[in-house]
Design a protein around this motif. Structure first.
Motif, mmCIF file in Angstrom:
data_model
loop_
_atom_site.group_PDB
_atom_site.id
_atom_site.type_symbol
_atom_site.label_atom_id
_atom_site.label_comp_id
_atom_site.label_asym_id
_atom_site.label_seq_id
_atom_site.Cartn_x
_atom_site.Cartn_y
_atom_site.Cartn_z
ATOM 1 N N ALA A 307 0.451 -0.963 0.286
ATOM 2 C CA ALA A 307 -0.247 -0.271 0.130
ATOM 3 C C ALA A 307 1.338 1.413 0.169
ATOM 4 N N ALA A 308 0.516 2.406 -0.236
ATOM 5 C CA ALA A 308 1.350 3.786 0.071
ATOM 6 C C ALA A 308 1.218 3.761 1.341
ATOM 7 N N PRO A 309 2.151 4.766 1.653
ATOM 8 C CA PRO A 309 2.714 4.450 0.520
ATOM 9 C C PRO A 309 4.552 4.395 -0.142
ATOM 10 N N GLU A 310 4.847 2.670 0.884
ATOM 11 C CA GLU A 310 5.532 2.151 0.721
ATOM 12 C C GLU A 310 5.930 1.915 -0.933
ATOM 13 N N ASN A 311 4.706 1.343 -1.029
ATOM 14 C CA ASN A 311 4.030 0.797 -2.472
ATOM 15 C C ASN A 311 5.293 -0.478 -2.724
ATOM 16 N N GLY A 312 5.716 -1.366 -1.461
ATOM 17 C CA GLY A 312 6.645 -2.008 -2.481
ATOM 18 C C GLY A 312 8.145 -2.054 -1.420
ATOM 19 N N ARG A 313 7.994 -0.970 -0.665
ATOM 20 C CA ARG A 313 9.941 -0.514 -1.322
ATOM 21 C C ARG A 313 9.894 0.070 0.367
ATOM 22 N N ALA A 314 10.906 -0.727 1.118
ATOM 23 C CA ALA A 314 11.472 0.488 2.538
ATOM 24 C C ALA A 314 12.412 0.345 2.008
ATOM 25 N N ALA A 315 13.250 1.588 2.443
ATOM 26 C CA ALA A 315 14.641 1.829 2.287
ATOM 27 C C ALA A 315 15.013 2.155 3.096
ATOM 28 N N TYR A 327 11.720 4.566 17.418
ATOM 29 C CA TYR A 327 11.095 4.988 16.211
ATOM 30 C C TYR A 327 12.022 4.751 14.595
ATOM 31 N N MET A 328 11.401 4.849 13.684
ATOM 32 C CA MET A 328 12.680 4.533 12.490
ATOM 33 C C MET A 328 12.039 5.338 11.815
ATOM 34 N N VAL A 329 13.310 6.456 10.754
ATOM 35 C CA VAL A 329 12.504 7.144 10.026
ATOM 36 C C VAL A 329 13.425 6.407 8.714
ATOM 37 N N TYR A 330 12.330 6.625 7.406
ATOM 38 C CA TYR A 330 13.408 5.593 6.017
ATOM 39 C C TYR A 330 12.416 6.489 5.088
ATOM 40 N N GLU A 331 13.585 5.793 3.404
ATOM 41 C CA GLU A 331 12.111 6.096 2.584
ATOM 42 C C GLU A 331 11.305 5.231 2.781
ATOM 43 N N ALA A 332 10.319 5.745 2.083
ATOM 44 C CA ALA A 332 8.684 5.036 1.694
ATOM 45 C C ALA A 332 8.547 5.128 0.229
ATOM 46 N N GLY A 333 8.762 4.042 -0.707
ATOM 47 C CA GLY A 333 8.171 3.859 -1.872
ATOM 48 C C GLY A 333 9.313 3.182 -3.215
ATOM 49 N N GLU A 334 8.607 4.108 -4.636
ATOM 50 C CA GLU A 334 9.512 3.590 -5.585
ATOM 51 C C GLU A 334 10.909 4.756 -5.178
ATOM 52 N N ARG A 335 12.187 3.428 -5.871
ATOM 53 C CA ARG A 335 13.216 4.568 -5.861
ATOM 54 C C ARG A 335 13.295 5.955 -6.727
ATOM 55 N N LEU A 336 13.614 6.864 -6.460
ATOM 56 C CA LEU A 336 13.662 8.065 -6.351
ATOM 57 C C LEU A 336 12.303 8.712 -6.916
ATOM 58 N N LYS A 337 11.294 8.110 -6.532
ATOM 59 C CA LYS A 337 9.203 8.833 -6.488
ATOM 60 C C LYS A 337 8.866 8.364 -5.585
#
Length: 345
Positions: A307-315, A327-337
């Motif tokens: 589901a959004a905002p991760e859309n299959g990617r957490a990094a 807490y964990m702060v991370y990239e969520a969503g497709e790379r560069l999107k």
């Protein structure tokens, strides 16, 4: 300022579909190494298998379309730091560093009083640009990692530009930085190395190597499969680098791994890193031991949601504890999107 970290199986309160990439168990994890935290030591109310804090996605903290400095419509690689007990008159309790990746990039800052947000964009971003004369002029700078260096009471910023060069700058206020030096290039690794970027540096004693700091970074070569490399240093400025990866993509069944972060728990040391979306888009964990001699691949640390905002990617995780809550702060969503998000343990 101590942090407690852990693992998660699903970031959402609902029931998103799962991609079980790897599984494993280990004792619960807590991070140290001078990260953003309050100093409180608590146990999580809930734990994933193995005793890890069960991180659940909360919300986006930064979305490119809502930022004034937004040259490319994308941001990556958050680094959260507690500064309330380290800096005089900080803009907020927490500083969140991030950057666009594509040219021109630019190291950026946001600030807030809670790890759950909101965070306010610093109005004069970027605080470090791709043109810093006479030191360099490159296509882009990105992947900020900021270390509190207790020895000199400074914030040390490690960042890349180009993809084969990692640099160091230093600051007493976390906003205005002084250039120091290049700390890593592809030429310090075996012939054929093409990328040495996405570095994070941690305070970690390695007595046998006369070292007090460890660097984790992404390394790529002619095979075009990314691995986790590492190095060690006595002072955080002058480094020795292992000539072979710490963790290989093939060790864990991935095509690429990156965004490594060091964690400690129960007298052992672990590395968390992410995989590409083509092999799960999740975060995995490997126990390396306090002397980095182990390679105990423990499996899933955090599973991304479809589901959004991760859309299959957490990094690219960064960790902190706010008033005793991890807490964990991370990239969520497709790379560069995607966006920068926060999950709570």
């Amino acid at each position: 300022m101590t942090q407690h970290q852990g693992s998660s199986r699903t970031p959402d309160a609902g029931q998103p579909s799962r991609r079980i990439f790897l599984r494993g168990t280990v004792a619960g994890i807590a991070a140290t190494a001078g990260l953003a935290a309050t100093g409180a030591v608590v146990s999580p109310a809930a734990a994933a298998p193995g005793g890890f804090p069960d991180y659940k996605h909360l919300r986006p903290l930064l979305t490119p379309s809502q930022l004034k400095y937004n040259p490319t419509g994308e941001i990556i690689f958050p680094c959260i730091r507690g500064v309330y007990d380290r800096l005089a008159n900080p803009l907020g309790r927490y500083y969140l560093y991030y950057a666009p990746h594509d040219a021109p990039g630019g190291i950026c800052l946001a600030y807030g009083n809670s790890l759950e947000g909101p965070f306010t964009e610093y109005p004069a971003n970027p605080i470090v640009s791709n043109n810093w004369q006479p030191h360099y002029k490159v296509s882009h700078v990105s992947s900020p990692h900021v270390l509190w260096n207790e020895d000199v009471k400074e914030l040390w910023l490690y960042f890349h530009g180009e993809n084969h060069t990692t640099r160091l700058a230093r600051s007493r206020d976390g906003i205005t930085f002084t250039y120091d030096k290049t700390v890593l290039t592809k030429d310090m690794l075996p012939a054929g190395t093409s990328e040495t970027s996405y570095a994070r540096v941690f305070r970690h004693n390695l007595p046998a190597r006369d070292a007090r700091y460890v660097m984790l970074f992404m390394v790529n070569n002619h095979s075009n499969h990314r691995d986790v490399g590492w190095g060690w240093s006595k002072d955080g400025r002058n480094w020795t680098f292992a000539q072979q990866p710490l963790i290989r993509h093939s060790d864990v069944g991935a095509n690429n791994i990156s965004g490594a972060h060091l964690l400690t728990r129960d007298n052992s040391t672990y590395v968390v890193y992410h995989t590409g979306k083509d092999t799960g888009g999740n975060m995995l964990i490997t126990e390396v031991g306090n002397d980095f001699s182990r390679r105990n691949h423990l499996g899933l640390f955090y599973e991304s949601s479809d589901a959004a905002p991760e859309n299959g990617r957490a990094a690219a995780p960064s960790f902190g504890t706010d008033r005793g809550v991890p807490y964990m702060v991370y990239e969520a969503g497709e790379r560069l999107k995607g966006s920068i998000c926060v999950a709570r343990g």
